[in-house]
Design an enzyme around this catalytic site. Structure first.
Site, PDB file in Angstrom:
ATOM      1  N   THR A 149       0.839  -1.206   0.000  1.00 34.19           N
ATOM      2  CA  THR A 149       0.000   0.000   0.000  1.00 34.19           C
ATOM      3  C   THR A 149       0.874   1.255   0.000  1.00 34.19           C
ATOM      4  OG1 THR A 149      -1.718  -1.205   1.192  1.00 34.19           O
ATOM      5  CG2 THR A 149      -1.821   1.208   1.283  1.00 34.19           C
ATOM      6  N   ASN A 192      -5.163  -9.287  -8.289  1.00 37.17           N
ATOM      7  CA  ASN A 192      -5.240 -10.052  -7.047  1.00 37.17           C
ATOM      8  C   ASN A 192      -6.506 -10.897  -6.928  1.00 37.17           C
ATOM      9  OD1 ASN A 192      -5.921  -7.161  -6.951  1.00 37.17           O
ATOM     10  ND2 ASN A 192      -6.807  -7.643  -4.969  1.00 37.17           N
ATOM     11  N   GLN A 225       1.212  -9.189  -6.553  1.00 36.90           N
ATOM     12  CA  GLN A 225       0.765 -10.571  -6.752  1.00 36.90           C
ATOM     13  C   GLN A 225       1.634 -11.329  -7.758  1.00 36.90           C
ATOM     14  OE1 GLN A 225      -1.653 -12.163  -5.050  1.00 36.90           O
ATOM     15  NE2 GLN A 225      -2.423 -10.412  -3.908  1.00 36.90           N
ATOM     16  N   CYS A 277     -17.076  -6.559   1.810  1.00 36.60           N
ATOM     17  CA  CYS A 277     -18.054  -6.121   2.793  1.00 36.60           C
ATOM     18  C   CYS A 277     -17.824  -4.649   3.053  1.00 36.60           C
ATOM     19  CB  CYS A 277     -17.818  -6.907   4.074  1.00 36.60           C
ATOM     20  SG  CYS A 277     -19.294  -7.183   5.010  1.00 36.60           S
TER      21      CYS A 277
HETATM   22  C1  LIG Z   1      -2.312  -6.141  -5.965  1.00 35.60           C
HETATM   23  C2  LIG Z   1      -2.092  -5.658  -4.564  1.00 35.60           C
HETATM   24  N1  LIG Z   1      -1.580  -4.443  -4.357  1.00 35.60           N
HETATM   25  C3  LIG Z   1      -1.358  -3.968  -3.122  1.00 35.60           C
HETATM   26  C4  LIG Z   1      -1.651  -4.703  -2.014  1.00 35.60           C
HETATM   27  C5  LIG Z   1      -1.388  -4.135  -0.657  1.00 35.60           C
HETATM   28  O1  LIG Z   1      -0.210  -4.671  -0.118  1.00 35.60           O
HETATM   29  P1  LIG Z   1       0.080  -4.601   1.460  1.00 35.60           P
HETATM   30  O2  LIG Z   1      -0.889  -5.549   2.103  1.00 35.60           O
HETATM   31  O3  LIG Z   1       1.496  -5.045   1.605  1.00 35.60           O
HETATM   32  O4  LIG Z   1      -0.129  -3.189   1.876  1.00 35.60           O
HETATM   33  C6  LIG Z   1      -2.197  -5.986  -2.176  1.00 35.60           C
HETATM   34  C7  LIG Z   1      -2.577  -6.799  -0.990  1.00 35.60           C
HETATM   35  O5  LIG Z   1      -3.623  -7.412  -0.947  1.00 35.60           O
HETATM   36  C8  LIG Z   1      -2.419  -6.474  -3.488  1.00 35.60           C
HETATM   37  O6  LIG Z   1      -2.946  -7.688  -3.702  1.00 35.60           O
END
Ligand SMILES: Cc1ncc(COP(=O)(O)O)c(C=O)c1O
Length: 370
Positions: free
Chosen positions: A71, A138, A166, A311
């Protein structure tokens, strides 16, 4: 039996990774910025991990900035180089989409498999644009043609960021060959610890920091580095590349066995592309049922899966990804995502493939939608 099939959400930490990390919680606890021996020991570990990550994607160590996860890396990439316009896709992770909401942005639609529309992508560029398109999705596992998208972006003199959270560890990534300018990675999807990530920033690109402070990470991300976490991430990245073929061979076999078997259930449909998908991703919609009810039913049988629906506060909204693929909201509600991992076994999958048809049948019997 307990079967964990939510590796897309997070993976268990590989014991080989944990072993590397442990001393950095106990005897090797120094701050990597301190000049004494304790500090230098941590600094060396930090730089070793930077090399491991860099090697895994064919980058140089000075092109790797450690962050708190996917993130933060997504946010930092955009904040870092945004010049007034961003082009992204309709199926991005919220870490991209919710950040873009606050910026001047164009969202490019995808086709029924989740592939970004090249023509609309190319036409969206302005002189201020940057682009951010995920490497692999994802939810449905679709792998985007990143090289082509990066080429188009380069032809417009713009910078290309990809969220490879991913894809990393499942798709070979060479940032140089692919023409990627910035790339997001996260540790906890590749059998490393949670709360650690990295942003690859191609040499010569200047990014504006999100966090300002003591000037850590080449002054691009201040804050005392999470040394044990970063050590684990480095080891996990090394293993991800070393074991990629072995892992993918196993995962693909299990994935295809699951897809074949689940599609034998009447009124079921595969979401995403049958081949251009992550080796560990199974996403199937079952008509007439609610994905949440199915996930809860499976949970009672010891199976951890997830659904395409998110949700959101008071109402259940179907996944923005499935809707973007043109899937009817009712079908999107009945979706089940299972993401395999390194430690799943054939025996576990046989158990799951026995439980799912029974659960679907049971839920359909009581379904008001039939
Ligand atoms: C494609 C993608 N980007 C970003 C994230 C976020 O990563 P993090 O959980 O390390 O903040 C995720 C996590 O689910 C993800 O699948």
């Amino acid at each position: 039996m307990k079967v964990y099939l939510d590796n897309g959400a997070t993976t268990p930490v590989d014991p080989r990774v944990l072993r590397e990390m442990l001393p950095y919680f106990t005897s090797k606890f120094g701050n990597a910025s301190s000049i004494h021996q304790f500090g230098q020991e941590s600094k060396e570990a930090l730089e070793k991990a930077r090399k491991q990550i860099a090697r895994a994607i064919n980058a140089s160590p000075n092109e790797i900035i450690f962050t708190s996860g996917g993130t933060e890396s997504d946010n930092l990439a955009i904040h870092g180089v945004y010049k007034g316009h961003i082009i992204t896709s309709s199926i991005e992770h919220p870490a991209i989409l919710n950040y873009c909401k606050h910026l001047n942005h164009t969202i490019i639609p995808v086709d029924n498999y989740g592939f970004v529309n090249f023509d609309k992508f190319e036409k969206a560029f302005t002189p201020e644009s940057m682009a951010s398109i995920m490497f692999a999705n994802n939810e449905v596992g679709t792998i985007e043609p990143i090289k082509r998208l990066a080429e188009i972006t380069k032809s417009k003199d713009a910078l290309f960021h990809t969220d490879a959270v991913q894809a990393f560890g499942k798709v070979p990534i060479d940032v140089k060959k692919l023409g990627i300018d910035l790339m997001t990675l996260s540790s906890h999807k590749i059998y490393g610890p949670k709360g650690v990530g990295a942003l690859y920033v191609k040499e010569g690109i200047d990014i504006k920091p999100l966090l300002r402070g003591g000037g850590h990470e080449f002054s691009k991300r201040s804050g005392t580095e999470n040394v044990p976490g970063i050590v684990g991430f480095g080891k996990a990245a090394e293993l991800a590349v070393k074991d990629m073929k072995k892992d993918n061979d196993k995962l693909t076999k299990l994935r295809d066995k699951m897809i074949k078997s689940l599609l034998e259930i009447p009124n079921s449909k595969l979401n995403g592309h049958p081949r251009e998908r992550l080796s560990n991703n199974v996403n199937v919609s079952f008509s007439f049922i609610e994905g949440e009810a199915l996930v809860l039913n499976l949970d009672m049988k010891g199976i951890a899966a997830s659904t395409g629906s998110a949700c959101s506060s008071s109402k259940l909204e179907p996944s923005h990804v499935l809707l973007a693929l043109g899937i009817h909201p009712a079908e999107a509600h009945g979706s089940l995502r299972m993401t395999l991992g390194r430690f799943n076994t054939n025996k576990e999958i046989d158990y799951v493939l026995k439980q799912i048809p029974e659960a679907v049948l049971k839920l359909r019997r009581i379904s008001p939608f039939r």
